[in-house]
Design a protein around this motif. Structure first.
Motif, PDB file in Angstrom:
ATOM      1  N   ASN A 162       0.723  -1.039   0.139  1.00 48.58           N
ATOM      2  CA  ASN A 162       0.029   0.104  -0.041  1.00 48.58           C
ATOM      3  C   ASN A 162       0.728   1.130  -0.194  1.00 48.58           C
ATOM      4  O   ASN A 162       0.572   2.319  -0.748  1.00 48.58           O
ATOM      5  N   ALA A 163       1.634   1.341   0.737  1.00 53.04           N
ATOM      6  CA  ALA A 163       2.866   2.312   1.078  1.00 53.04           C
ATOM      7  C   ALA A 163       3.706   2.616  -0.333  1.00 53.04           C
ATOM      8  O   ALA A 163       3.515   3.931  -0.771  1.00 53.04           O
ATOM      9  N   TYR A 164       3.845   1.680  -1.139  1.00 54.15           N
ATOM     10  CA  TYR A 164       4.662   1.964  -2.335  1.00 54.15           C
ATOM     11  C   TYR A 164       3.462   2.567  -3.376  1.00 54.15           C
ATOM     12  O   TYR A 164       3.944   3.347  -4.292  1.00 54.15           O
ATOM     13  N   ALA A 171       6.558   9.612  -2.307  1.00 56.51           N
ATOM     14  CA  ALA A 171       7.122  10.900  -2.572  1.00 56.51           C
ATOM     15  C   ALA A 171       7.975  11.259  -1.309  1.00 56.51           C
ATOM     16  O   ALA A 171       8.985  11.879  -1.358  1.00 56.51           O
ATOM     17  N   LYS A 172       7.106  11.251  -0.280  1.00 62.24           N
ATOM     18  CA  LYS A 172       7.673  11.301   1.188  1.00 62.24           C
ATOM     19  C   LYS A 172       9.002  10.809   1.331  1.00 62.24           C
ATOM     20  O   LYS A 172       9.999  11.391   1.827  1.00 62.24           O
ATOM     21  N   THR A 173       9.155   9.441   0.924  1.00 60.89           N
ATOM     22  CA  THR A 173      10.227   8.562   1.381  1.00 60.89           C
ATOM     23  C   THR A 173      11.463   8.778   0.525  1.00 60.89           C
ATOM     24  O   THR A 173      12.570   8.939   0.945  1.00 60.89           O
ATOM     25  N   LEU A 177      15.068  10.274   1.781  1.00 64.70           N
ATOM     26  CA  LEU A 177      16.276   9.991   1.459  1.00 64.70           C
ATOM     27  C   LEU A 177      17.135  11.053   0.865  1.00 64.70           C
ATOM     28  O   LEU A 177      18.487  11.069   1.282  1.00 64.70           O
ATOM     29  N   PHE A 178      16.753  11.644   0.003  1.00 69.31           N
ATOM     30  CA  PHE A 178      17.206  12.828  -0.577  1.00 69.31           C
ATOM     31  C   PHE A 178      18.031  14.099   0.465  1.00 69.31           C
ATOM     32  O   PHE A 178      19.106  14.186   0.236  1.00 69.31           O
ATOM     33  N   SER A 179      17.079  13.895   1.282  1.00 66.86           N
ATOM     34  CA  SER A 179      17.267  15.072   2.560  1.00 66.86           C
ATOM     35  C   SER A 179      18.599  14.542   3.097  1.00 66.86           C
ATOM     36  O   SER A 179      19.435  15.598   3.495  1.00 66.86           O
ATOM     37  N   SER A 180      18.407  13.266   3.505  1.00 68.13           N
ATOM     38  CA  SER A 180      19.588  12.782   4.429  1.00 68.13           C
ATOM     39  C   SER A 180      21.021  12.709   3.433  1.00 68.13           C
ATOM     40  O   SER A 180      22.121  12.826   3.970  1.00 68.13           O
ATOM     41  N   TYR A 181      20.683  12.533   2.306  1.00 68.76           N
ATOM     42  CA  TYR A 181      21.814  12.302   1.611  1.00 68.76           C
ATOM     43  C   TYR A 181      22.589  13.857   1.207  1.00 68.76           C
ATOM     44  O   TYR A 181      23.554  13.937   1.134  1.00 68.76           O
ATOM     45  N   ARG A 182      21.603  15.013   0.923  1.00 68.78           N
ATOM     46  CA  ARG A 182      22.306  15.977   0.752  1.00 68.78           C
ATOM     47  C   ARG A 182      22.986  16.687   1.890  1.00 68.78           C
ATOM     48  O   ARG A 182      24.140  17.264   1.806  1.00 68.78           O
ATOM     49  N   PRO A 210      14.312   5.487   6.730  1.00 65.72           N
ATOM     50  CA  PRO A 210      13.327   6.728   7.110  1.00 65.72           C
ATOM     51  C   PRO A 210      13.415   7.171   8.400  1.00 65.72           C
ATOM     52  O   PRO A 210      13.615   6.343   9.439  1.00 65.72           O
ATOM     53  N   PRO A 211      12.999   8.424   8.773  1.00 68.48           N
ATOM     54  CA  PRO A 211      12.966   8.799  10.081  1.00 68.48           C
ATOM     55  C   PRO A 211      11.800   8.110  10.848  1.00 68.48           C
ATOM     56  O   PRO A 211      10.785   7.535  10.097  1.00 68.48           O
ATOM     57  N   PHE A 212      11.671   8.082  12.458  1.00 69.54           N
ATOM     58  CA  PHE A 212      10.756   7.516  12.991  1.00 69.54           C
ATOM     59  C   PHE A 212       9.183   7.802  12.399  1.00 69.54           C
ATOM     60  O   PHE A 212       8.269   6.846  12.325  1.00 69.54           O
ATOM     61  N   GLU A 213       8.947   9.027  12.375  1.00 67.58           N
ATOM     62  CA  GLU A 213       7.694   9.355  12.036  1.00 67.58           C
ATOM     63  C   GLU A 213       7.185   8.808  10.723  1.00 67.58           C
ATOM     64  O   GLU A 213       6.072   8.379  10.352  1.00 67.58           O
TER      65      GLU A 213
END
Length: 228
Positions: A162-164, A171-173, A177-182, A210-213
């Motif tokens: 369902n999440a995919y 899109a959030k995921t 990932l990109f935010s952590s990468y940057r 991903p972050p906990f939330e």
């Protein structure tokens, strides 16, 4: 004048048939003919002459390079006061050029090895510099993209989850990932990553979660019953 009479070629003092013809006021073809006669009489002369070419008005013509011995044999038959003067000038020119060659001390084997090693070091440094500055080439960028997408699919629970299938969660995921990468690599685009950091980036993706939330949201989305 000395520099014009004798030149250095393959670390040897030589002159040319063109130069000889000009200085001794001979037709160039006659100089070449005299050489052919010498070569026909004794094959030992082949080590004294090297055939070459020159271009005149767009056409290529034969010429000769000759060392001191070759010149001496060839000029032996040139007579007259002017010829004698030029013979002496050529001898002096050969002496000076050969003296210069003798002063050029050959490199010892350790020096040669050191020079080669230095060349490899410089090459390695150049390659490393390119890797430090250059972004990912297409093949590496594609490999990274596949690794990133595979990680997203895994984190979301597979392509049928369902999440995919939820575009918002997916899109959030990707954004997370990109935010952590940057933040980790200080890059605004994946493809701008220096080549030297490629392996680190692959390890980053493998170990990212991903972050906990967001993890909670993914779990909740996957726990929902599919609408029939």
């Amino acid at each position: 004048m000395t520099e014009e009479l004798v030149i250095m070629r393959d670390r040897q003092a030589v002159t040319t048939s063109l130069q000889v013809a000009r200085d001794f006021e001979k037709n160039h073809k006659d100089v070449l003919k005299a050489w052919k006669n010498l070569a026909a009489q004794n094959c030992a002369t082949k080590n004294m002459f090297v055939e070459g070419t020159y271009v005149n008005r767009g056409k290529e013509y034969p010429m000769l390079y000759m060392n001191r011995d070759g010149f001496s044999l060839l000029a032996m038959g040139f007579t007259g006061k002017k010829a004698l003067q030029f013979k002496l000038k050529y001898i002096d020119a050969f002496n000076q050029m050969e003296k210069q060659l003798q002063q050029q001390k050959p490199l010892s084997l350790p020096e040669q090895i050191s020079l080669i090693a230095k060349g490899y070091e410089n090459l390695s440094a150049d390659v490393e510099d390119i890797k430090n500055r250059m972004g990912l080439p297409s093949n590496m960028a594609l490999a990274f993209s596949k690794k990133r997408n595979a990680k997203i699919i895994n984190v979301l629970g597979g392509k049928k989850s369902n999440a995919y299938c939820d575009k918002n969660v997916r899109a959030k995921t990707y954004r997370a990932l990109f935010s952590s990468y940057r933040e980790t690599f200080d890059q605004d685009r994946y493809n701008d990553l220096p080549m030297k950091d490629f392996d680190k980036a692959i390890d980053f993706v493998n170990n990212w979660y991903p972050p906990f939330e967001l993890q909670q949201e993914i779990q909740q989305t996957n726990a929902q019953l599919a609408i029939v």
